[in-house]
Motif scaffolding. Structure first.
Motif, PDB file in Angstrom:
ATOM      1  N   PRO A  39      34.477  55.485  33.188  1.00 19.04           N
ATOM      2  CA  PRO A  39      35.301  55.845  34.353  1.00 19.04           C
ATOM      3  C   PRO A  39      36.219  54.685  34.749  1.00 19.04           C
ATOM      4  CG  PRO A  39      33.020  56.506  34.694  1.00 19.04           C
ATOM      5  CD  PRO A  39      33.040  55.666  33.435  1.00 19.04           C
ATOM      6  N   ASP A  40      37.388  55.015  35.280  1.00 16.57           N
ATOM      7  CA  ASP A  40      38.423  54.006  35.544  1.00 16.57           C
ATOM      8  C   ASP A  40      37.929  52.847  36.411  1.00 16.57           C
ATOM      9  OD1 ASP A  40      40.169  55.466  34.031  1.00 16.57           O
ATOM     10  OD2 ASP A  40      41.254  56.332  35.734  1.00 16.57           O
ATOM     11  N   ALA A  41      37.218  53.151  37.498  1.00 15.97           N
ATOM     12  CA  ALA A  41      36.777  52.086  38.412  1.00 15.97           C
ATOM     13  C   ALA A  41      35.806  51.128  37.702  1.00 15.97           C
ATOM     14  CB  ALA A  41      36.128  52.681  39.656  1.00 15.97           C
ATOM     15  N   LEU A  42      34.886  51.684  36.943  1.00 17.30           N
ATOM     16  CA  LEU A  42      33.940  50.846  36.216  1.00 17.30           C
ATOM     17  C   LEU A  42      34.650  50.053  35.125  1.00 17.30           C
ATOM     18  CD1 LEU A  42      31.077  49.905  35.647  1.00 17.30           C
ATOM     19  CD2 LEU A  42      30.723  51.985  34.271  1.00 17.30           C
ATOM     20  N   TYR A  43      35.616  50.670  34.473  1.00 20.17           N
ATOM     21  CA  TYR A  43      36.405  49.987  33.442  1.00 20.17           C
ATOM     22  C   TYR A  43      37.072  48.737  34.027  1.00 20.17           C
ATOM     23  CZ  TYR A  43      39.937  49.481  29.711  1.00 20.17           C
ATOM     24  OH  TYR A  43      40.734  49.014  28.698  1.00 20.17           O
ATOM     25  N   GLU A  44      37.690  48.888  35.172  1.00 24.53           N
ATOM     26  CA  GLU A  44      38.363  47.742  35.789  1.00 24.53           C
ATOM     27  C   GLU A  44      37.358  46.675  36.230  1.00 24.53           C
ATOM     28  OE1 GLU A  44      41.517  47.090  35.620  1.00 24.53           O
ATOM     29  OE2 GLU A  44      41.931  49.008  34.644  1.00 24.53           O
ATOM     30  N   GLN A  45      36.162  47.100  36.675  1.00 25.98           N
ATOM     31  CA  GLN A  45      35.117  46.125  37.025  1.00 25.98           C
ATOM     32  C   GLN A  45      34.715  45.319  35.801  1.00 25.98           C
ATOM     33  OE1 GLN A  45      31.689  47.934  38.881  1.00 25.98           O
ATOM     34  NE2 GLN A  45      32.937  48.937  40.451  1.00 25.98           N
TER      35      GLN A  45
END
Ligand code: SF4
Length: 86
Positions: A39-45
């Protein structure tokens, strides 16, 4: 040394002058099936962790040799460090 030959610690591939070179990787990431894609948010984390890591060099993890943007894009992947950061 030309602009494209600069070594950049703490850079992701997308931040480097040769970012166009990696377009095939970005196309591949964008087309990953949602069943396996992070998921995008986890990817950026994950990428934020990599950017703080001493093992990041020119967008590549010096422990596993992967481009971190590719490795982080697969949800089941993990950081290969002895003390995994994600
Ligand atoms: S060791 Fe982990 S946090 Fe560090 S660059 Fe590699 S994947 Fe990223």
């Amino acid at each position: 040394m030309t602009e494209t030959n600069k070594i950049c610690r703490r850079c992701l591939a997308r931040e480097m002058p040769s970012a166009d070179y990696f377009q095939t990787m970005y196309d591949y990431i964008s087309q990953l099936d949602s069943d396996i894609k992070t998921p995008d948010a986890l990817y950026e984390q994950r990428l934020a962790c990599c950017k703080e890591c001493d093992s990041l060099l020119n967008g590549m993890c010096r422990i596993c040799g992967c481009f971190v943007e590719m490795r982080a894009a697969i949800s089941q992947n993990h950081c290969p460090g002895v003390h995994p950061k994600w």
